[in-house]
Design a protein around this motif. Structure first.
Motif, PDB file in Angstrom:
ATOM      1  N   TYR A 226       0.820  -1.217   0.000  1.00  0.00           N
ATOM      2  CA  TYR A 226       0.000   0.000   0.000  1.00  0.00           C
ATOM      3  C   TYR A 226       0.852   1.265   0.000  1.00  0.00           C
ATOM      4  N   ASN A 227       1.988   1.209   0.682  1.00  0.00           N
ATOM      5  CA  ASN A 227       2.847   2.389   0.829  1.00  0.00           C
ATOM      6  C   ASN A 227       4.005   2.443  -0.161  1.00  0.00           C
ATOM      7  N   ASP A 228       4.070   1.493  -1.080  1.00  0.00           N
ATOM      8  CA  ASP A 228       5.151   1.503  -2.065  1.00  0.00           C
ATOM      9  C   ASP A 228       5.023   2.716  -2.987  1.00  0.00           C
ATOM     10  N   ALA A 229       6.152   3.343  -3.297  1.00  0.00           N
ATOM     11  CA  ALA A 229       6.148   4.581  -4.100  1.00  0.00           C
ATOM     12  C   ALA A 229       5.544   4.360  -5.478  1.00  0.00           C
ATOM     13  N   THR A 230       5.807   3.221  -6.095  1.00  0.00           N
ATOM     14  CA  THR A 230       5.267   2.977  -7.445  1.00  0.00           C
ATOM     15  C   THR A 230       3.747   2.790  -7.424  1.00  0.00           C
ATOM     16  N   ILE A 231       3.225   2.303  -6.289  1.00  0.00           N
ATOM     17  CA  ILE A 231       1.772   2.167  -6.155  1.00  0.00           C
ATOM     18  C   ILE A 231       1.124   3.544  -6.057  1.00  0.00           C
ATOM     19  N   ASN A 232       1.764   4.447  -5.321  1.00  0.00           N
ATOM     20  CA  ASN A 232       1.233   5.807  -5.207  1.00  0.00           C
ATOM     21  C   ASN A 232       1.140   6.487  -6.567  1.00  0.00           C
ATOM     22  N   GLU A 233       2.067   6.153  -7.480  1.00  0.00           N
ATOM     23  CA  GLU A 233       2.059   6.730  -8.825  1.00  0.00           C
ATOM     24  C   GLU A 233       0.999   6.087  -9.719  1.00  0.00           C
ATOM     25  N   SER A 234       0.597   4.864  -9.382  1.00  0.00           N
ATOM     26  CA  SER A 234      -0.311   4.103 -10.248  1.00  0.00           C
ATOM     27  C   SER A 234      -1.780   4.306  -9.930  1.00  0.00           C
ATOM     28  N   PHE A 235      -2.091   4.855  -8.756  1.00  0.00           N
ATOM     29  CA  PHE A 235      -3.487   5.002  -8.354  1.00  0.00           C
ATOM     30  C   PHE A 235      -3.805   6.460  -8.004  1.00  0.00           C
ATOM     31  N   ASP A 236      -5.009   6.857  -8.387  1.00  0.00           N
ATOM     32  CA  ASP A 236      -5.460   8.219  -8.084  1.00  0.00           C
ATOM     33  C   ASP A 236      -5.915   8.354  -6.629  1.00  0.00           C
ATOM     34  N   LEU A 237      -6.558   7.300  -6.122  1.00  0.00           N
ATOM     35  CA  LEU A 237      -7.107   7.327  -4.764  1.00  0.00           C
ATOM     36  C   LEU A 237      -6.790   6.008  -4.054  1.00  0.00           C
ATOM     37  N   LYS A 238      -6.651   6.096  -2.755  1.00  0.00           N
ATOM     38  CA  LYS A 238      -6.426   4.897  -1.954  1.00  0.00           C
ATOM     39  C   LYS A 238      -7.247   4.990  -0.663  1.00  0.00           C
ATOM     40  N   ALA A 239      -7.587   3.819  -0.116  1.00  0.00           N
ATOM     41  CA  ALA A 239      -8.283   3.782   1.176  1.00  0.00           C
ATOM     42  C   ALA A 239      -7.948   2.479   1.887  1.00  0.00           C
ATOM     43  N   TRP A 240      -7.885   2.572   3.186  1.00  0.00           N
ATOM     44  CA  TRP A 240      -7.596   1.401   4.032  1.00  0.00           C
ATOM     45  C   TRP A 240      -8.670   1.306   5.110  1.00  0.00           C
ATOM     46  N   VAL A 241      -9.296   0.125   5.221  1.00  0.00           N
ATOM     47  CA  VAL A 241     -10.317  -0.090   6.251  1.00  0.00           C
ATOM     48  C   VAL A 241     -10.020  -1.389   6.982  1.00  0.00           C
ATOM     49  N   CYS A 242      -9.939  -1.308   8.297  1.00  0.00           N
ATOM     50  CA  CYS A 242      -9.790  -2.505   9.132  1.00  0.00           C
ATOM     51  C   CYS A 242     -11.187  -3.030   9.440  1.00  0.00           C
ATOM     52  N   VAL A 243     -11.529  -4.187   8.881  1.00  0.00           N
ATOM     53  CA  VAL A 243     -12.905  -4.698   8.959  1.00  0.00           C
ATOM     54  C   VAL A 243     -13.134  -5.512  10.222  1.00  0.00           C
ATOM     55  N   SER A 244     -12.269  -6.478  10.488  1.00  0.00           N
ATOM     56  CA  SER A 244     -12.364  -7.387  11.638  1.00  0.00           C
ATOM     57  C   SER A 244     -13.659  -8.191  11.608  1.00  0.00           C
ATOM     58  N   ASP A 245     -14.157  -8.589  12.796  1.00  0.00           N
ATOM     59  CA  ASP A 245     -15.291  -9.518  12.821  1.00  0.00           C
ATOM     60  C   ASP A 245     -16.646  -8.827  12.721  1.00  0.00           C
ATOM     61  N   SER A 259     -12.341   8.397   3.823  1.00  0.00           N
ATOM     62  CA  SER A 259     -10.915   8.285   3.548  1.00  0.00           C
ATOM     63  C   SER A 259     -10.525   8.979   2.249  1.00  0.00           C
ATOM     64  N   ILE A 260     -11.354   8.843   1.230  1.00  0.00           N
ATOM     65  CA  ILE A 260     -10.974   9.420  -0.062  1.00  0.00           C
ATOM     66  C   ILE A 260     -11.361  10.886  -0.196  1.00  0.00           C
ATOM     67  N   THR A 261     -12.292  11.353   0.652  1.00  0.00           N
ATOM     68  CA  THR A 261     -12.700  12.759   0.578  1.00  0.00           C
ATOM     69  C   THR A 261     -12.091  13.595   1.692  1.00  0.00           C
ATOM     70  N   SER A 262     -11.587  12.924   2.735  1.00  0.00           N
ATOM     71  CA  SER A 262     -11.055  13.604   3.932  1.00  0.00           C
ATOM     72  C   SER A 262     -12.101  14.497   4.580  1.00  0.00           C
ATOM     73  N   GLU A 263     -13.363  14.108   4.425  1.00  0.00           N
ATOM     74  CA  GLU A 263     -14.473  14.860   5.014  1.00  0.00           C
ATOM     75  C   GLU A 263     -15.342  13.922   5.842  1.00  0.00           C
ATOM     76  N   SER A 264     -15.974  14.469   6.885  1.00  0.00           N
ATOM     77  CA  SER A 264     -16.886  13.656   7.688  1.00  0.00           C
ATOM     78  C   SER A 264     -18.131  13.346   6.872  1.00  0.00           C
ATOM     79  N   CYS A 265     -18.745  12.208   7.182  1.00  0.00           N
ATOM     80  CA  CYS A 265     -19.923  11.769   6.430  1.00  0.00           C
ATOM     81  C   CYS A 265     -21.032  11.427   7.408  1.00  0.00           C
ATOM     82  N   ASP A 266     -22.182  12.094   7.272  1.00  0.00           N
ATOM     83  CA  ASP A 266     -23.285  11.896   8.199  1.00  0.00           C
ATOM     84  C   ASP A 266     -24.367  10.962   7.658  1.00  0.00           C
ATOM     85  N   TYR A 267     -24.186  10.460   6.461  1.00  0.00           N
ATOM     86  CA  TYR A 267     -25.189   9.560   5.896  1.00  0.00           C
ATOM     87  C   TYR A 267     -25.254   8.263   6.694  1.00  0.00           C
TER      88      TYR A 267
END
Length: 486
Positions: A226-245, A259-267
Protein backbone atom coordinates in the motif's frame (compact mmCIF):
# COMPACT_ATOMS: atom_id res chain seq x y z
CA UNK A 1 -9.24 -18.64 34.12
CA UNK A 2 -9.12 -16.15 31.24
CA UNK A 3 -6.27 -13.75 30.60
CA UNK A 4 -8.54 -10.90 31.61
CA UNK A 5 -9.53 -12.77 34.77
CA UNK A 6 -5.88 -13.11 35.71
CA UNK A 7 -5.26 -9.39 35.22
CA UNK A 8 -8.39 -8.45 37.16
CA UNK A 9 -7.27 -10.71 40.00
CA UNK A 10 -3.77 -9.25 40.04
CA UNK A 11 -5.21 -5.74 40.03
CA UNK A 12 -7.73 -6.59 42.73
CA UNK A 13 -5.06 -7.86 45.09
CA UNK A 14 -2.93 -4.80 44.46
CA UNK A 15 -5.82 -2.55 45.45
CA UNK A 16 -6.95 -4.68 48.39
CA UNK A 17 -3.51 -4.92 49.94
CA UNK A 18 -3.07 -1.20 49.47
CA UNK A 19 -5.36 1.71 50.15
CA UNK A 20 -8.64 -0.19 50.74
CA UNK A 21 -7.30 -2.45 53.48
CA UNK A 22 -5.29 0.34 55.12
CA UNK A 23 -8.42 2.46 55.34
CA UNK A 24 -10.42 -0.39 56.89
CA UNK A 25 -7.69 -1.03 59.46
CA UNK A 26 -7.86 2.59 60.62
CA UNK A 27 -11.65 2.42 60.82
CA UNK A 28 -11.63 -0.68 63.09
CA UNK A 29 -8.66 0.44 65.21
CA UNK A 30 -11.00 0.66 68.25
CA UNK A 31 -12.25 -2.92 67.75
CA UNK A 32 -9.52 -5.34 68.80
CA UNK A 33 -11.04 -8.51 67.31
CA UNK A 34 -11.70 -7.03 63.86
CA UNK A 35 -8.35 -5.26 63.84
CA UNK A 36 -6.49 -8.54 64.48
CA UNK A 37 -8.41 -10.29 61.70
CA UNK A 38 -7.70 -7.56 59.14
CA UNK A 39 -4.03 -7.53 60.15
CA UNK A 40 -3.99 -11.22 59.20
CA UNK A 41 -5.42 -10.31 55.80
CA UNK A 42 -2.69 -7.71 55.40
CA UNK A 43 -0.09 -10.38 56.12
CA UNK A 44 -1.54 -13.22 54.01
CA UNK A 45 -2.61 -11.39 50.84
CA UNK A 46 0.89 -10.28 49.73
CA UNK A 47 2.17 -13.85 50.17
CA UNK A 48 -0.61 -15.11 47.92
CA UNK A 49 -0.06 -12.30 45.45
CA UNK A 50 3.63 -13.18 45.19
CA UNK A 51 2.88 -16.61 43.67
CA UNK A 52 0.32 -15.43 41.12
CA UNK A 53 2.76 -15.48 38.19
CA UNK A 54 3.71 -19.07 38.98
CA UNK A 55 0.07 -20.09 39.42
CA UNK A 56 -1.08 -18.47 36.18
CA UNK A 57 1.55 -20.43 34.27
CA UNK A 58 1.08 -23.79 36.06
CA UNK A 59 -2.71 -23.74 35.66
CA UNK A 60 -2.15 -24.69 32.01
CA UNK A 61 -1.33 -28.27 33.00
CA UNK A 62 -2.49 -28.48 36.61
CA UNK A 63 -6.24 -28.50 37.29
CA UNK A 64 -5.60 -28.12 41.02
CA UNK A 65 -3.82 -24.81 40.41
CA UNK A 66 -6.59 -23.71 38.06
CA UNK A 67 -9.19 -24.38 40.78
CA UNK A 68 -7.02 -22.57 43.34
CA UNK A 69 -6.93 -19.47 41.13
CA UNK A 70 -10.70 -19.61 40.64
CA UNK A 71 -11.26 -19.85 44.41
CA UNK A 72 -8.86 -16.95 44.93
CA UNK A 73 -10.76 -14.85 42.41
CA UNK A 74 -14.07 -15.60 44.18
CA UNK A 75 -12.48 -14.69 47.50
CA UNK A 76 -11.06 -11.44 46.12
CA UNK A 77 -14.55 -10.28 45.13
CA UNK A 78 -15.88 -11.16 48.60
CA UNK A 79 -13.01 -9.28 50.27
CA UNK A 80 -13.74 -6.29 48.06
CA UNK A 81 -17.40 -6.37 49.11
CA UNK A 82 -16.52 -6.40 52.82
CA UNK A 83 -14.03 -3.55 52.46
CA UNK A 84 -16.73 -1.61 50.60
CA UNK A 85 -19.06 -2.15 53.59
CA UNK A 86 -16.45 -0.71 55.94
CA UNK A 87 -15.85 2.26 53.62
CA UNK A 88 -19.58 2.93 53.31
CA UNK A 89 -20.13 2.81 57.08
CA UNK A 90 -17.19 5.14 57.69
CA UNK A 91 -18.55 7.62 55.15
CA UNK A 92 -22.05 7.39 56.65
CA UNK A 93 -20.73 8.15 60.13
CA UNK A 94 -18.71 11.12 58.92
CA UNK A 95 -21.76 12.55 57.20
CA UNK A 96 -23.91 12.01 60.28
CA UNK A 97 -21.26 13.62 62.50
CA UNK A 98 -21.02 16.71 60.32
CA UNK A 99 -24.80 17.12 60.38
CA UNK A 100 -24.97 16.83 64.16
CA UNK A 101 -21.80 18.78 64.96
CA UNK A 102 -23.67 21.85 66.21
CA UNK A 103 -25.67 19.94 68.83
CA UNK A 104 -24.54 18.26 72.04
CA UNK A 105 -24.92 14.49 72.10
CA UNK A 106 -26.42 13.14 75.34
CA UNK A 107 -25.50 9.61 74.35
CA UNK A 108 -21.77 10.45 74.20
CA UNK A 109 -21.78 11.34 77.93
CA UNK A 110 -22.79 7.78 78.75
CA UNK A 111 -19.93 6.21 76.78
CA UNK A 112 -16.90 5.12 78.86
CA UNK A 113 -13.65 7.02 78.32
CA UNK A 114 -12.00 3.85 76.96
CA UNK A 115 -14.40 3.88 74.02
CA UNK A 116 -14.09 7.50 72.93
CA UNK A 117 -12.34 6.82 69.61
CA UNK A 118 -13.31 9.22 66.84
CA UNK A 119 -14.68 6.21 65.01
CA UNK A 120 -16.82 5.06 67.95
CA UNK A 121 -20.56 5.49 68.22
CA UNK A 122 -23.13 3.01 69.55
CA UNK A 123 -24.29 2.29 66.01
CA UNK A 124 -20.74 1.85 64.70
CA UNK A 125 -19.98 -0.57 67.57
CA UNK A 126 -23.02 -2.65 66.63
CA UNK A 127 -22.04 -2.55 62.97
CA UNK A 128 -18.50 -3.73 63.70
CA UNK A 129 -19.79 -6.57 65.88
CA UNK A 130 -22.06 -7.65 63.05
CA UNK A 131 -19.06 -7.83 60.70
CA UNK A 132 -17.09 -10.29 62.88
CA UNK A 133 -18.55 -13.52 61.35
CA UNK A 134 -18.04 -12.26 57.78
CA UNK A 135 -14.46 -11.23 58.43
CA UNK A 136 -13.68 -14.48 60.27
CA UNK A 137 -14.99 -16.53 57.32
CA UNK A 138 -12.69 -14.63 54.93
CA UNK A 139 -9.71 -15.24 57.25
CA UNK A 140 -10.44 -18.98 57.28
CA UNK A 141 -10.64 -19.05 53.48
CA UNK A 142 -7.37 -17.11 53.19
CA UNK A 143 -5.64 -19.60 55.50
CA UNK A 144 -7.05 -22.48 53.46
CA UNK A 145 -5.71 -20.96 50.23
CA UNK A 146 -2.31 -20.53 51.88
CA UNK A 147 -2.23 -24.20 52.88
CA UNK A 148 -3.26 -25.30 49.38
CA UNK A 149 -0.69 -22.94 47.87
CA UNK A 150 2.06 -24.80 49.69
CA UNK A 151 0.76 -28.25 48.71
CA UNK A 152 0.57 -27.17 45.05
CA UNK A 153 4.20 -26.09 45.13
CA UNK A 154 3.56 -22.51 44.06
CA UNK A 155 6.56 -20.21 44.40
CA UNK A 156 7.43 -16.53 44.14
CA UNK A 157 8.77 -15.79 40.63
CA UNK A 158 8.11 -12.07 40.29
CA UNK A 159 9.05 -10.56 36.92
CA UNK A 160 12.37 -8.70 36.76
CA UNK A 161 11.49 -6.77 33.63
CA UNK A 162 11.92 -3.04 34.34
CA UNK A 163 9.50 -0.39 33.18
CA UNK A 164 10.69 1.61 30.23
CA UNK A 165 9.61 4.60 28.24
CA UNK A 166 8.40 4.04 24.70
CA UNK A 167 7.64 5.75 21.42
CA UNK A 168 4.53 7.46 20.19
CA UNK A 169 1.71 4.97 19.65
CA UNK A 170 0.20 3.38 16.59
CA UNK A 171 -2.99 2.11 18.18
CA UNK A 172 -4.28 -0.48 15.71
CA UNK A 173 -3.36 -2.01 12.36
CA UNK A 174 -3.59 0.79 9.79
CA UNK A 175 -1.98 1.60 6.47
CA UNK A 176 1.02 3.11 8.28
CA UNK A 177 4.29 1.14 8.37
CA UNK A 178 6.91 1.46 11.09
CA UNK A 179 9.80 3.28 9.47
CA UNK A 180 12.15 2.21 12.25
CA UNK A 181 11.95 -1.48 11.32
CA UNK A 182 13.67 -3.28 8.44
CA UNK A 183 11.00 -5.67 7.12
CA UNK A 184 12.21 -9.09 6.02
CA UNK A 185 10.85 -12.28 4.53
CA UNK A 186 8.06 -11.13 2.17
CA UNK A 187 10.01 -9.54 -0.68
CA UNK A 188 8.86 -12.09 -3.28
CA UNK A 189 5.16 -11.69 -2.44
CA UNK A 190 5.44 -7.91 -2.31
CA UNK A 191 7.08 -7.72 -5.75
CA UNK A 192 4.49 -9.99 -7.36
CA UNK A 193 1.57 -8.10 -5.82
CA UNK A 194 2.89 -4.74 -7.00
CA UNK A 195 3.28 -6.04 -10.58
CA UNK A 196 -0.31 -7.30 -10.57
CA UNK A 197 -1.63 -4.01 -9.12
CA UNK A 198 0.09 -1.99 -11.83
CA UNK A 199 -1.55 -4.10 -14.55
CA UNK A 200 -4.64 -3.32 -16.63
CA UNK A 201 -7.82 -2.90 -14.54
CA UNK A 202 -10.15 -1.74 -17.32
CA UNK A 203 -12.14 -4.97 -17.31
CA UNK A 204 -13.66 -4.49 -13.88
CA UNK A 205 -12.85 -4.91 -10.21
CA UNK A 206 -9.69 -6.90 -9.47
CA UNK A 207 -9.21 -8.59 -6.10
CA UNK A 208 -6.03 -9.92 -4.53
CA UNK A 209 -6.28 -11.89 -1.29
CA UNK A 210 -3.65 -12.52 1.37
CA UNK A 211 -4.42 -15.63 3.44
CA UNK A 212 -2.62 -16.95 6.50
CA UNK A 213 -2.98 -17.85 10.15
CA UNK A 214 -2.81 -15.20 12.86
CA UNK A 215 0.58 -13.61 13.32
CA UNK A 216 1.85 -14.56 9.87
CA UNK A 217 2.24 -10.96 8.64
CA UNK A 218 -0.78 -10.47 6.37
CA UNK A 219 -1.40 -6.90 7.47
CA UNK A 220 2.30 -6.06 7.29
CA UNK A 221 2.53 -7.28 3.68
CA UNK A 222 -0.55 -5.24 2.76
CA UNK A 223 1.00 -2.17 4.43
CA UNK A 224 4.26 -2.58 2.50
CA UNK A 225 2.42 -2.81 -0.82
CA UNK A 226 0.00 0.00 0.00
CA UNK A 227 2.85 2.39 0.83
CA UNK A 228 5.15 1.50 -2.07
CA UNK A 229 6.15 4.58 -4.10
CA UNK A 230 5.27 2.98 -7.45
CA UNK A 231 1.77 2.17 -6.16
CA UNK A 232 1.23 5.81 -5.21
CA UNK A 233 2.06 6.73 -8.83
CA UNK A 234 -0.31 4.10 -10.25
CA UNK A 235 -3.49 5.00 -8.35
CA UNK A 236 -5.46 8.22 -8.08
CA UNK A 237 -7.11 7.33 -4.76
CA UNK A 238 -6.43 4.90 -1.95
CA UNK A 239 -8.28 3.78 1.18
CA UNK A 240 -7.60 1.40 4.03
CA UNK A 241 -10.32 -0.09 6.25
CA UNK A 242 -9.79 -2.51 9.13
CA UNK A 243 -12.90 -4.70 8.96
CA UNK A 244 -12.36 -7.39 11.64
CA UNK A 245 -15.29 -9.52 12.82
CA UNK A 246 -17.94 -6.78 12.55
CA UNK A 247 -18.77 -6.72 8.85
CA UNK A 248 -21.00 -3.63 8.72
CA UNK A 249 -21.48 -2.57 5.08
CA UNK A 250 -22.70 0.91 6.06
CA UNK A 251 -19.76 1.56 8.40
CA UNK A 252 -17.24 0.19 5.90
CA UNK A 253 -18.64 2.21 3.01
CA UNK A 254 -18.71 5.34 5.15
CA UNK A 255 -15.08 4.76 6.18
CA UNK A 256 -14.04 4.41 2.52
CA UNK A 257 -15.88 7.58 1.56
CA UNK A 258 -14.38 9.57 4.41
CA UNK A 259 -10.91 8.29 3.55
CA UNK A 260 -10.97 9.42 -0.06
CA UNK A 261 -12.70 12.76 0.58
CA UNK A 262 -11.06 13.60 3.93
CA UNK A 263 -14.47 14.86 5.01
CA UNK A 264 -16.89 13.66 7.69
CA UNK A 265 -19.92 11.77 6.43
CA UNK A 266 -23.29 11.90 8.20
CA UNK A 267 -25.19 9.56 5.90
CA UNK A 268 -26.63 6.42 7.50
CA UNK A 269 -28.42 5.16 4.38
CA UNK A 270 -26.40 2.56 2.45
CA UNK A 271 -27.91 3.52 -0.90
CA UNK A 272 -26.96 7.20 -0.50
CA UNK A 273 -23.46 6.22 0.63
CA UNK A 274 -22.89 3.92 -2.31
CA UNK A 275 -24.20 6.42 -4.85
CA UNK A 276 -21.90 9.08 -3.43
CA UNK A 277 -18.94 6.67 -3.43
CA UNK A 278 -19.58 5.61 -7.02
CA UNK A 279 -19.60 9.26 -8.10
CA UNK A 280 -16.29 9.94 -6.39
CA UNK A 281 -14.63 6.92 -7.99
CA UNK A 282 -15.88 7.52 -11.52
CA UNK A 283 -12.94 7.51 -13.95
CA UNK A 284 -10.40 7.03 -11.16
CA UNK A 285 -7.93 4.26 -10.44
CA UNK A 286 -8.68 3.23 -6.87
CA UNK A 287 -6.85 0.92 -4.47
CA UNK A 288 -8.76 -0.39 -1.44
CA UNK A 289 -7.40 -2.56 1.37
CA UNK A 290 -9.96 -4.46 3.46
CA UNK A 291 -7.91 -5.78 6.35
CA UNK A 292 -8.87 -8.79 8.48
CA UNK A 293 -12.16 -10.01 7.02
CA UNK A 294 -14.01 -12.84 8.77
CA UNK A 295 -17.48 -12.65 7.20
CA UNK A 296 -18.32 -15.76 5.14
CA UNK A 297 -21.58 -14.41 3.70
CA UNK A 298 -21.35 -14.06 -0.08
CA UNK A 299 -24.38 -11.77 -0.24
CA UNK A 300 -22.78 -9.28 2.16
CA UNK A 301 -19.69 -9.18 -0.05
CA UNK A 302 -21.64 -8.55 -3.26
CA UNK A 303 -23.55 -5.69 -1.62
CA UNK A 304 -20.35 -4.08 -0.33
CA UNK A 305 -18.51 -4.22 -3.67
CA UNK A 306 -21.43 -2.98 -5.81
CA UNK A 307 -20.20 0.68 -6.07
CA UNK A 308 -16.84 -0.40 -7.49
CA UNK A 309 -16.17 -0.75 -11.18
CA UNK A 310 -13.35 -0.62 -13.72
CA UNK A 311 -10.21 0.89 -12.25
CA UNK A 312 -10.73 -0.48 -8.71
CA UNK A 313 -8.40 -3.03 -7.16
CA UNK A 314 -9.10 -4.52 -3.74
CA UNK A 315 -6.63 -6.24 -1.42
CA UNK A 316 -8.30 -8.50 1.14
CA UNK A 317 -6.49 -10.00 4.15
CA UNK A 318 -8.08 -12.91 5.98
CA UNK A 319 -7.33 -15.98 8.07
CA UNK A 320 -10.07 -17.96 6.34
CA UNK A 321 -9.69 -19.70 3.00
CA UNK A 322 -13.48 -19.63 2.52
CA UNK A 323 -13.44 -15.82 2.69
CA UNK A 324 -10.75 -15.73 0.03
CA UNK A 325 -12.89 -17.96 -2.21
CA UNK A 326 -15.97 -15.76 -1.74
CA UNK A 327 -14.18 -12.58 -2.89
CA UNK A 328 -13.13 -14.38 -6.12
CA UNK A 329 -9.53 -13.13 -6.24
CA UNK A 330 -7.37 -12.74 -9.31
CA UNK A 331 -4.53 -14.17 -7.22
CA UNK A 332 -4.28 -15.68 -3.74
CA UNK A 333 -1.12 -15.15 -1.69
CA UNK A 334 -0.82 -17.88 0.94
CA UNK A 335 1.67 -16.74 3.56
CA UNK A 336 3.90 -19.49 4.86
CA UNK A 337 6.08 -19.38 7.95
CA UNK A 338 9.28 -17.37 7.80
CA UNK A 339 12.73 -18.95 7.91
CA UNK A 340 14.58 -19.01 11.23
CA UNK A 341 17.01 -16.43 9.82
CA UNK A 342 14.19 -14.01 9.01
CA UNK A 343 12.55 -14.61 12.39
CA UNK A 344 15.90 -14.04 14.07
CA UNK A 345 16.26 -10.70 12.30
CA UNK A 346 12.79 -9.60 13.47
CA UNK A 347 13.48 -10.78 17.01
CA UNK A 348 16.85 -9.06 17.36
CA UNK A 349 15.58 -5.80 15.87
CA UNK A 350 12.99 -5.57 18.64
CA UNK A 351 15.01 -7.14 21.48
CA UNK A 352 18.46 -5.71 20.77
CA UNK A 353 17.98 -3.02 18.10
CA UNK A 354 20.32 -5.05 15.87
CA UNK A 355 20.07 -7.37 12.86
CA UNK A 356 21.77 -10.31 14.63
CA UNK A 357 23.59 -11.37 17.80
CA UNK A 358 27.08 -10.36 16.64
CA UNK A 359 27.34 -7.60 19.22
CA UNK A 360 25.46 -9.54 21.91
CA UNK A 361 27.20 -12.92 22.10
CA UNK A 362 26.06 -13.54 25.69
CA UNK A 363 22.45 -13.88 24.44
CA UNK A 364 23.22 -15.64 21.14
CA UNK A 365 22.61 -19.27 22.18
CA UNK A 366 19.49 -18.69 24.28
CA UNK A 367 18.18 -16.12 21.78
CA UNK A 368 18.41 -18.59 18.89
CA UNK A 369 16.53 -21.16 20.99
CA UNK A 370 13.75 -18.64 21.66
CA UNK A 371 13.54 -17.76 17.96
CA UNK A 372 13.10 -21.44 17.04
CA UNK A 373 10.19 -21.57 19.48
CA UNK A 374 8.50 -18.77 17.51
CA UNK A 375 8.01 -21.39 14.75
CA UNK A 376 8.36 -18.97 11.87
CA UNK A 377 5.66 -16.57 13.07
CA UNK A 378 6.81 -12.95 12.60
CA UNK A 379 4.31 -11.60 15.16
CA UNK A 380 5.60 -14.07 17.75
CA UNK A 381 9.20 -13.01 17.08
CA UNK A 382 8.20 -9.35 17.40
CA UNK A 383 6.19 -9.88 20.59
CA UNK A 384 8.89 -11.83 22.43
CA UNK A 385 11.58 -9.49 21.14
CA UNK A 386 9.62 -6.52 22.48
CA UNK A 387 9.15 -8.32 25.81
CA UNK A 388 12.92 -8.75 26.19
CA UNK A 389 13.81 -5.30 24.84
CA UNK A 390 14.86 -3.93 28.23
CA UNK A 391 15.82 -7.21 29.92
CA UNK A 392 19.58 -7.48 30.43
CA UNK A 393 19.49 -10.58 32.64
CA UNK A 394 20.45 -13.86 30.99
CA UNK A 395 18.38 -15.75 33.57
CA UNK A 396 15.20 -13.96 32.49
CA UNK A 397 15.82 -14.97 28.86
CA UNK A 398 16.24 -18.56 30.09
CA UNK A 399 12.97 -18.38 32.02
CA UNK A 400 11.10 -17.08 28.98
CA UNK A 401 12.50 -19.95 26.90
CA UNK A 402 11.57 -22.60 29.49
CA UNK A 403 8.02 -21.32 30.12
CA UNK A 404 5.23 -23.89 29.82
CA UNK A 405 3.07 -21.33 28.00
CA UNK A 406 4.93 -22.17 24.79
CA UNK A 407 3.31 -25.61 24.92
CA UNK A 408 -0.24 -24.28 25.13
CA UNK A 409 -2.06 -24.77 21.78
CA UNK A 410 -3.37 -21.58 20.16
CA UNK A 411 -6.89 -23.00 19.93
CA UNK A 412 -6.90 -23.66 23.71
CA UNK A 413 -5.89 -20.17 24.84
CA UNK A 414 -7.31 -18.26 21.85
CA UNK A 415 -4.04 -16.44 21.14
CA UNK A 416 -0.56 -17.28 19.95
CA UNK A 417 1.41 -18.66 22.93
CA UNK A 418 4.14 -16.07 22.31
CA UNK A 419 1.60 -13.27 22.74
CA UNK A 420 0.19 -14.83 25.89
CA UNK A 421 3.73 -15.18 27.20
CA UNK A 422 4.52 -11.52 26.55
CA UNK A 423 1.31 -10.56 28.38
CA UNK A 424 2.05 -12.96 31.23
CA UNK A 425 5.38 -11.27 31.98
CA UNK A 426 4.01 -7.73 32.17
CA UNK A 427 4.34 -6.04 35.57
CA UNK A 428 1.00 -6.29 37.41
CA UNK A 429 0.22 -2.57 37.11
CA UNK A 430 0.64 -2.66 33.33
CA UNK A 431 -1.18 -5.99 33.08
CA UNK A 432 -4.39 -4.65 34.58
CA UNK A 433 -4.27 -1.45 32.49
CA UNK A 434 -3.82 -3.51 29.33
CA UNK A 435 -6.59 -5.91 30.34
CA UNK A 436 -8.96 -2.99 30.90
CA UNK A 437 -8.61 -2.13 27.20
CA UNK A 438 -10.29 -5.44 26.34
CA UNK A 439 -13.70 -3.98 27.22
CA UNK A 440 -13.42 -1.58 24.28
CA UNK A 441 -14.90 -2.72 20.94
CA UNK A 442 -12.46 -4.37 18.57
CA UNK A 443 -10.61 -1.83 16.38
CA UNK A 444 -12.00 1.09 18.42
CA UNK A 445 -9.63 4.04 17.99
CA UNK A 446 -8.89 5.67 21.33
CA UNK A 447 -6.49 8.43 22.26
CA UNK A 448 -3.87 8.39 24.98
CA UNK A 449 -5.59 11.08 27.07
CA UNK A 450 -8.93 9.23 26.90
CA UNK A 451 -7.35 5.94 28.01
CA UNK A 452 -5.56 7.55 30.93
CA UNK A 453 -8.79 9.16 32.18
CA UNK A 454 -10.56 5.79 32.03
CA UNK A 455 -7.72 4.08 33.91
CA UNK A 456 -7.81 6.82 36.52
CA UNK A 457 -11.59 6.54 36.95
CA UNK A 458 -11.24 2.79 37.57
CA UNK A 459 -8.54 3.34 40.21
CA UNK A 460 -5.84 1.63 38.14
CA UNK A 461 -3.31 4.45 38.58
CA UNK A 462 -2.20 4.02 42.16
CA UNK A 463 -0.03 6.93 43.27
CA UNK A 464 -0.06 9.07 46.40
CA UNK A 465 0.66 12.36 44.65
CA UNK A 466 -2.56 13.08 42.80
CA UNK A 467 -1.17 15.84 40.51
CA UNK A 468 1.31 13.29 39.14
CA UNK A 469 -1.27 10.64 38.25
CA UNK A 470 -1.45 11.92 34.66
CA UNK A 471 2.32 11.50 34.37
CA UNK A 472 2.01 7.95 35.68
CA UNK A 473 -0.74 7.25 33.12
CA UNK A 474 1.48 8.62 30.33
CA UNK A 475 4.28 6.33 31.49
CA UNK A 476 1.99 3.26 31.55
CA UNK A 477 0.57 4.05 28.12
CA UNK A 478 3.96 4.62 26.50
CA UNK A 479 5.38 1.50 28.10
CA UNK A 480 2.55 -0.65 26.75
CA UNK A 481 3.03 0.87 23.29
CA UNK A 482 6.77 0.19 23.41
CA UNK A 483 6.05 -3.45 24.24
CA UNK A 484 3.98 -3.74 21.02
CA UNK A 485 0.60 -4.11 22.79
CA UNK A 486 -1.41 -1.57 21.45
Amino acid sequence: MSVIGEAALSGFLDLLVGKSLESALKFVADHNQLHQQLKQWQSILPDIQAVLDDAEEKQIKNMGVKNWLQDLQDLAYDVDDILDEFAYEELRLKLKKSQAQASTSKVRKLIPTCCTSSNFTPTSFLFKNSMIPKVKEITDRLNSLTTRRSSLGLSDILSQAPISKGKQPRLQPTSVVDGGVDYVGRHKEKTEMIELLKGDTSNGVSVLSIVGMGGMGKTTLAQLVYNDATINESFDLKAWVCVSDNFDAIAITKAILQSITSESCDYSNLDLLQVKLKEKLSGKRFLLVLDDIWNENYNDWTILRSPFGAGTTIIVTTRLQIVSSIVDPLKVFHLDKLSDDDCLSIFTQHALKARNFDGHLLFKEIGEKIVRRCKGLPLAAKAIGSLLRTVKYHGEWERIYESEIWNLPEEQCGIIPALRLSYHHLPSDLKRCFAYCSILPKDYEFKEEEMILLWRAEGLLQQKAMPQIKDLGNQYFQDLVSRSFF
